[in-house]
Scaffold this motif. Sequence first.
Motif, PDB file in Angstrom:
ATOM      1  N   SER A  20      -1.173 -16.581  -4.474  1.00  0.00           N
ATOM      2  CA  SER A  20      -1.620 -17.700  -5.306  1.00  0.00           C
ATOM      3  C   SER A  20      -2.350 -17.177  -6.540  1.00  0.00           C
ATOM      4  O   SER A  20      -2.806 -16.030  -6.579  1.00  0.00           O
ATOM      5  CB  SER A  20      -2.557 -18.616  -4.504  1.00  0.00           C
ATOM      6  N   LYS A  21      -2.497 -18.036  -7.517  1.00  0.00           N
ATOM      7  CA  LYS A  21      -3.189 -17.663  -8.758  1.00  0.00           C
ATOM      8  C   LYS A  21      -4.652 -17.307  -8.482  1.00  0.00           C
ATOM      9  O   LYS A  21      -5.233 -16.445  -9.138  1.00  0.00           O
ATOM     10  CB  LYS A  21      -3.124 -18.813  -9.771  1.00  0.00           C
ATOM     11  N   SER A  22      -5.253 -17.962  -7.515  1.00  0.00           N
ATOM     12  CA  SER A  22      -6.678 -17.739  -7.267  1.00  0.00           C
ATOM     13  C   SER A  22      -6.962 -16.349  -6.683  1.00  0.00           C
ATOM     14  O   SER A  22      -8.073 -15.845  -6.805  1.00  0.00           O
ATOM     15  CB  SER A  22      -7.219 -18.815  -6.317  1.00  0.00           C
ATOM     16  N   THR A  23      -5.953 -15.755  -6.058  1.00  0.00           N
ATOM     17  CA  THR A  23      -6.184 -14.446  -5.414  1.00  0.00           C
ATOM     18  C   THR A  23      -5.402 -13.321  -6.075  1.00  0.00           C
ATOM     19  O   THR A  23      -5.517 -12.161  -5.656  1.00  0.00           O
ATOM     20  CB  THR A  23      -5.790 -14.508  -3.924  1.00  0.00           C
ATOM     21  N   GLU A  24      -4.617 -13.641  -7.102  1.00  0.00           N
ATOM     22  CA  GLU A  24      -3.713 -12.611  -7.606  1.00  0.00           C
ATOM     23  C   GLU A  24      -4.445 -11.429  -8.259  1.00  0.00           C
ATOM     24  O   GLU A  24      -4.000 -10.285  -8.128  1.00  0.00           O
ATOM     25  CB  GLU A  24      -2.699 -13.210  -8.585  1.00  0.00           C
ATOM     26  N   GLU A  25      -5.558 -11.666  -8.967  1.00  0.00           N
ATOM     27  CA  GLU A  25      -6.208 -10.526  -9.621  1.00  0.00           C
ATOM     28  C   GLU A  25      -6.737  -9.534  -8.586  1.00  0.00           C
ATOM     29  O   GLU A  25      -6.600  -8.322  -8.743  1.00  0.00           O
ATOM     30  CB  GLU A  25      -7.344 -10.993 -10.522  1.00  0.00           C
ATOM     31  N   THR A  26      -7.341 -10.066  -7.495  1.00  0.00           N
ATOM     32  CA  THR A  26      -7.799  -9.175  -6.418  1.00  0.00           C
ATOM     33  C   THR A  26      -6.620  -8.427  -5.821  1.00  0.00           C
ATOM     34  O   THR A  26      -6.691  -7.219  -5.557  1.00  0.00           O
ATOM     35  CB  THR A  26      -8.516  -9.987  -5.325  1.00  0.00           C
ATOM     36  N   TYR A  27      -5.527  -9.116  -5.607  1.00  0.00           N
ATOM     37  CA  TYR A  27      -4.326  -8.511  -5.033  1.00  0.00           C
ATOM     38  C   TYR A  27      -3.763  -7.453  -5.974  1.00  0.00           C
ATOM     39  O   TYR A  27      -3.375  -6.352  -5.549  1.00  0.00           O
ATOM     40  CB  TYR A  27      -3.294  -9.615  -4.774  1.00  0.00           C
ATOM     41  N   PHE A  28      -3.735  -7.800  -7.266  1.00  0.00           N
ATOM     42  CA  PHE A  28      -3.217  -6.851  -8.259  1.00  0.00           C
ATOM     43  C   PHE A  28      -4.102  -5.592  -8.323  1.00  0.00           C
ATOM     44  O   PHE A  28      -3.617  -4.480  -8.498  1.00  0.00           O
ATOM     45  CB  PHE A  28      -3.172  -7.495  -9.651  1.00  0.00           C
ATOM     46  N   ARG A  29      -5.391  -5.797  -8.163  1.00  0.00           N
ATOM     47  CA  ARG A  29      -6.307  -4.666  -8.344  1.00  0.00           C
ATOM     48  C   ARG A  29      -6.332  -3.746  -7.120  1.00  0.00           C
ATOM     49  O   ARG A  29      -6.413  -2.525  -7.250  1.00  0.00           O
ATOM     50  CB  ARG A  29      -7.713  -5.197  -8.640  1.00  0.00           C
ATOM     51  N   LYS A  30      -6.244  -4.324  -5.913  1.00  0.00           N
ATOM     52  CA  LYS A  30      -6.400  -3.530  -4.707  1.00  0.00           C
ATOM     53  C   LYS A  30      -5.083  -3.067  -4.092  1.00  0.00           C
ATOM     54  O   LYS A  30      -5.011  -1.976  -3.516  1.00  0.00           O
ATOM     55  CB  LYS A  30      -7.186  -4.326  -3.656  1.00  0.00           C
ATOM     56  N   PHE A  31      -4.055  -3.892  -4.176  1.00  0.00           N
ATOM     57  CA  PHE A  31      -2.836  -3.585  -3.431  1.00  0.00           C
ATOM     58  C   PHE A  31      -1.691  -3.087  -4.306  1.00  0.00           C
ATOM     59  O   PHE A  31      -1.077  -2.056  -4.016  1.00  0.00           O
ATOM     60  CB  PHE A  31      -2.390  -4.838  -2.665  1.00  0.00           C
ATOM     61  N   VAL A  32      -1.432  -3.781  -5.371  1.00  0.00           N
ATOM     62  CA  VAL A  32      -0.237  -3.467  -6.168  1.00  0.00           C
ATOM     63  C   VAL A  32      -0.270  -2.046  -6.735  1.00  0.00           C
ATOM     64  O   VAL A  32       0.755  -1.360  -6.706  1.00  0.00           O
ATOM     65  CB  VAL A  32      -0.063  -4.515  -7.293  1.00  0.00           C
ATOM     66  N   PRO A  33      -1.423  -1.534  -7.250  1.00  0.00           N
ATOM     67  CA  PRO A  33      -1.413  -0.159  -7.754  1.00  0.00           C
ATOM     68  C   PRO A  33      -0.978   0.879  -6.710  1.00  0.00           C
ATOM     69  O   PRO A  33      -0.307   1.853  -7.037  1.00  0.00           O
ATOM     70  CB  PRO A  33      -2.865   0.071  -8.178  1.00  0.00           C
ATOM     71  N   GLN A  34      -1.327   0.616  -5.422  1.00  0.00           N
ATOM     72  CA  GLN A  34      -0.895   1.554  -4.376  1.00  0.00           C
ATOM     73  C   GLN A  34       0.630   1.582  -4.281  1.00  0.00           C
ATOM     74  O   GLN A  34       1.234   2.643  -4.092  1.00  0.00           O
ATOM     75  CB  GLN A  34      -1.468   1.124  -3.016  1.00  0.00           C
TER      76      GLN A  34
END
Length: 951
Positions: free
Chosen positions: A220-234
């Motif tokens: 969701s939009k509300s959690t995407e920045e946290t997801y982008f910062r912690k998970f996607v870079p890995q």
Amino acid sequence: MGARLIDSTRAFRPVYSIFRHEYLGCLLSAHVVQELDNGRLSLSHQGLHPGNYEQFRHELDDVDRKLIQILAPLSPQHIMKKFGPKARNEMDFYTNKFKGEAKKMILAYINRIMNDAIGLLADREIYTMGNDGYPAHRPVEFIRQPADLVFNFLRDNKFTRYFPTITLFNRPIGLQHPATELVVRDPAWLLHKGRLFTFGQDVEGIKLQPFFKKDFIEISKSTEETYFRKFVPQIIERYPVKVSGLDIIEVQEEPQFQFVVDLSAPSAISMELRVHYGGYKLKVDPTREATVVLENKGGNYQFITVARQPRQERDMLQLIEGLHQKGGHLNWEFMAREEGLKWLGAVVPVLTEMGVKVVQQGEEKLNFDRPKLEIVTTEEGDWFDIKAVVTVGGFSIPFLRFKQHILRGKRDFTLPDGSVAILPESWFSDYRHLVEIADEKDEDTLRLKNYQMAVLDMKEGGHGLGDKMNALSEVDEIPDAPTPTGLRATLRSYQKKGYDWLGFLRNQRLGGILADDMGLGKTLQTLTLLQSEKEIGEKQPSLIVMPTSLVYNWKAEARKFTPDLKILIHTGSNRTKNPANFTIYDIILTTYGIVRQDIEILKEFPFHYVILDESQMIKNPASKTAKAMRELAAKHRLSLTGTPLENTLMDLWSQMNFLNPGLLGSERFFKNFYAQPIEKKRDVERQVQLKRLIHPFILRRTKEQVAHELPPKVEQRHYCEMTTAQKRVYEKTKNAYRNYLLNLEPGEFRSQKLGILAGLQKLRQIAIHPGLVEEGEGMGMGDSGKYQEFRRLLEEVLAKDAKVLVFSQFVRLLRLLEAELKKEDISYSYLDGSTKDRQGQVQRFQENESVKVFLISLKAGGVGLNLTAAEYVFILDPWWNPAVEAQAVDRSHRIGQEKTVFSYKFITRDSIEEKIVKLQERKRKLSSDIVSVEDDIFKSLKKEDFEDLLA
């Protein structure tokens, strides 16, 4: 259906079965299945394990053998026994034990075994297991071709979707299938529609499991920045990705390293190695090929992929870890303050030279300028003034201000501007000794005695102040001194150099140790020096202190070589108690025991020289003997010893503290700074320092070094003093036989000659050791003055790893010596008339390096032996026939002997032995007659001769 036992004499096949456990996940097991006549597999099967391997080995190969061993510990029963031995049952284990950290450990254990096994399955028969436990339920195809994996990120105005795309043989694979299993977790092996495969890169199975049940994950939009910062870079760092609605930007820059130091903590230092790629600051990590950084620019997310240089990062990390590291792992990232300062002092200059920028955090700042020390010396009489200034951080600071830091091992010094300088590690070694012993003249000047200047030249490339010390170290460069005209001897070349060295010590007001090997003439060199002093007008007497047994040797040597020197023997109960009586003599000979007793009067007399012979006698600095020697007053001091170091380095400290007080610092300092690091820690650098420091004050020549100057054979008499108990037995026996002789009527002498000769023989035995005769029974070895001297000289021989022949005509004496050698665990050979294997004893002495002593009786070993391994010969009882003594010496000195042989004839003073020697000199024929066995052996021996021997 239960397992049926397999008939191993009929056809069967090994198979490997994948089965799913409710708690443990997928496992592998090995089985054998009976084969039918048509080649198909029957329903009969049996588990395959190391216990029944031999039964089936004829149809198994090495790969099967390895797989059976690997898979044996993977059974659920084995796992429960290993990790939950106290569990009551299976339900108890999985309910109460299989959770938390224990669960992680068990799953990691399983994953490791599965990884070891799965790569070996490529050419094996693989099946899935049926619900009934049949191991060959459905066949599994092992796929060698790795699958391709791409992670997809699709972003629009509402949400972001994330899912993997897997292709095998260029065909997509949908993970949502009832038969899809994660067989191995990491790296992932999947079982999909009967095919077992892995991926081209290591893939964590946990990343794929969510997609076994759904096509994608929605963010969701509300959690995407946290997801982008912690998970996607890995994901971006490790796997290929495709994105829509997101930007991935690649950055390729050369690495620039920074070393960050933080002194914020009061007692510790934290350090970190960082690397910059362009504007991106990263912690060094040589395991990563890239690092992804998220940037949010007004809702537009960009993933910056920074390409790294892992090889360069690894090389820099290894460089840092290797700097100043003394074995073992070095936790350089966080250190105690003192340790950290020491480490930084060594590391930072190297890093700076390599272009690494050092960055400091926290209020306290370090000044990494290396302090430079400048020393200027000025000589004033017996003293040197040392003006020392340190330049660091633009400041000039007197070296004295660093004294307490060096003494306490404190490396940080606060400069006037508040920054902290790190004292070089070398200062705590190079100048610790200097600040320990130097006096403070004023705020920037130290004072040293002339002989203490050696501490500034302890290391190669010192301060150029050691000209005198260098001259002492290079004996060939010492100025030639004129040989005194009153010397009645011709000095060998090395003896002349030793005399020159002693004179140079005197001129420079230094004390030293003449430590030549035994037999090289330390006494002669010393007497030459004292004769020279007399001839240049010296009036003040010199004191020579020695063991009691050597007093007569010194007196005899002085009479022989320097008859002009007036000698006073300061021993005995009638010795003078008024030192003023010394003034008419040149040399005062005394003993260590007498000095201890008379120290209150002796310490008030100003001697010209105090010379200690066998100076190892003061090796214990706390002994009364050592303390008394240090109290003696003298203009010059010398020590003579063949063994300057007997047990520990403290022996050396004690002797040097007598010669040059303060040179080696206090006893406690020397023990902590030199003795313990060298003896216990094998500190080679500290050993080299100490050697350079003391080398100028010790002159040691070994027999091997001067062999070209020595004659093939050096023979000398060694006089021994009787002990009090020995003297008492000797005098009583002598008086009895003397009275008997004097009371003989005229004409009775001839008939009583044999009895009198028996008395002379008994006196000879008492002079050696009173225990050899009935009157001395029960007396110990220590009651023999000759034995005491024998042991002292034997110690010198053993200390230089040489070999010695010990001759006596008395077998009982040899047996006593043998018992003492056994007590002290000294290896020896033995030969007397009762020895059966003569050649075996000879061979043992000649060929066994650990055998240093050969005890030999005159009768058994005087002739016929070739003992060239020996360099020393001890003749314990002088024989009346010099030719017999010569034969004994020649056991060692014969063809094949490549070294000079030193022969010592032990003679007990004031005994029949001394009188025999004098009689030999008067009547050369007498000695040969006495040892003859013919009837007329006493024909030339008159009554007056016997009276002289018994006088």
